[in-house]
Write a protein that holds these residues in place. Structure first.
Motif, PDB file in Angstrom:
ATOM      1  N   MET A  36       0.834  -1.205   0.000  1.00  0.00           N
ATOM      2  CA  MET A  36       0.000   0.000   0.000  1.00  0.00           C
ATOM      3  C   MET A  36       0.868   1.253   0.000  1.00  0.00           C
ATOM      4  N   ALA A  37       1.874   1.293   0.862  1.00  0.00           N
ATOM      5  CA  ALA A  37       2.754   2.459   0.940  1.00  0.00           C
ATOM      6  C   ALA A  37       3.517   2.656  -0.366  1.00  0.00           C
ATOM      7  N   PHE A  38       3.992   1.566  -0.957  1.00  0.00           N
ATOM      8  CA  PHE A  38       4.723   1.655  -2.212  1.00  0.00           C
ATOM      9  C   PHE A  38       3.839   2.201  -3.331  1.00  0.00           C
ATOM     10  N   VAL A  39       2.634   1.656  -3.460  1.00  0.00           N
ATOM     11  CA  VAL A  39       1.713   2.124  -4.502  1.00  0.00           C
ATOM     12  C   VAL A  39       1.331   3.585  -4.254  1.00  0.00           C
ATOM     13  N   GLY A  40       1.115   3.952  -3.003  1.00  0.00           N
ATOM     14  CA  GLY A  40       0.775   5.333  -2.676  1.00  0.00           C
ATOM     15  C   GLY A  40       1.868   6.304  -3.068  1.00  0.00           C
ATOM     16  N   VAL A  41       3.122   5.942  -2.817  1.00  0.00           N
ATOM     17  CA  VAL A  41       4.241   6.814  -3.175  1.00  0.00           C
ATOM     18  C   VAL A  41       4.388   6.912  -4.688  1.00  0.00           C
ATOM     19  N   LYS A  42       4.305   5.777  -5.367  1.00  0.00           N
ATOM     20  CA  LYS A  42       4.505   5.748  -6.818  1.00  0.00           C
ATOM     21  C   LYS A  42       3.405   6.489  -7.587  1.00  0.00           C
ATOM     22  N   LEU A  55      -2.849   9.232  -1.118  1.00  0.00           N
ATOM     23  CA  LEU A  55      -2.453   9.580   0.242  1.00  0.00           C
ATOM     24  C   LEU A  55      -3.019   8.579   1.249  1.00  0.00           C
ATOM     25  N   TYR A  56      -4.255   8.136   0.999  1.00  0.00           N
ATOM     26  CA  TYR A  56      -4.868   7.102   1.850  1.00  0.00           C
ATOM     27  C   TYR A  56      -4.004   5.843   1.853  1.00  0.00           C
ATOM     28  N   LEU A  57      -3.558   5.426   0.673  1.00  0.00           N
ATOM     29  CA  LEU A  57      -2.731   4.220   0.588  1.00  0.00           C
ATOM     30  C   LEU A  57      -1.378   4.432   1.263  1.00  0.00           C
ATOM     31  N   LEU A  58      -0.777   5.584   1.051  1.00  0.00           N
ATOM     32  CA  LEU A  58       0.534   5.862   1.618  1.00  0.00           C
ATOM     33  C   LEU A  58       0.496   5.890   3.147  1.00  0.00           C
ATOM     34  N   VAL A  59      -0.387   6.694   3.712  1.00  0.00           N
ATOM     35  CA  VAL A  59      -0.454   6.819   5.174  1.00  0.00           C
ATOM     36  C   VAL A  59      -0.939   5.513   5.807  1.00  0.00           C
TER      37      VAL A  59
END
Length: 189
Positions: A36-42, A55-59
């Motif tokens: 989730m964090a990886f997809v959110g950043v990318k 941002l939801y995925l990243l946080v």
């Protein structure tokens, strides 16, 4: 009465934390928040119609990874305490070694509450633009969301909903079983 409940909780926690399957499962589960964090950043700028989705995925991924890492640490610490208590025997002053980790209870509660509120917000952000344009329209280039990002977000939410339903079903089954066994123990119908 309270000492009996505390001893039963200690036995239950000892069996759960001493189980190698729990640690293996937590390690496997750690893959989801990290992804989730990886997809959110990318994909941070790939959903202009609802910029809160990445941002939801990243946080959620970062906080979820922290929560699972703390659970792994606590399980490993419990395993070492249990092995130490087996070597020392039952003469130890602290009958319940899991009390040594009790101060982390508040950290787990705060992280769990945050993740639950973040989950509710994620539902709102993702489903408020349900089935957005996946290709930027010519007349409004900001009204789209990358398809892989959106589908992954829906998948994460569906997985979380399934886990909540499973948890609810297990809780209801445990509640029913505890009441049935309590009545049978005392000869009630």
């Amino acid at each position: 009465m309270v000492a009996g409940i505390e001893k039963a909780c200690h036995r239950c926690l000892s069996h759960i934390a001493g189980n190698a399957y729990l640690i293996s499962g937590l390690l496997a589960f750690l893959a989801l928040p990290l992804t989730m964090a990886f997809v959110g950043v990318k994909t941070l700028h790939d959903c202009p119609i609802q910029p809160m989705i990445p941002l939801y995925l990243l946080v959620g991924g970062v906080v979820g990874s922290l929560k699972v890492s703390l659970l792994l640490y606590d399980a490993a610490k419990m395993r070492s305490l249990l092995s130490k208590s087996v070597v020392i025997g039952d003469d130890d002053d602290d009958e319940y070694p899991w009390r040594q980790n009790a101060h982390k209870y508040h950290v787990h509660v705060v992280l769990s509450m945050f993740l639950f509120i973040w989950f509710i917000l994620g539902n709102y952000w993702v489903f408020s633009v349900y089935v957005p344009n996946f290709i930027p329209p010519f007349h409004r280039p900001q009204d789209y969301c990358r398809k892989s990002l959106y589908v992954f977000s829906v998948f994460v939410l569906a997985l979380a909903h399934s886990a909540l339903v499973l948890l609810l079903c297990c809780t209801i089954c445990l509640y029913i079983c505890s009441h049935v066994s309590t009545r049978d123990d005392y000869g009630d119908n």
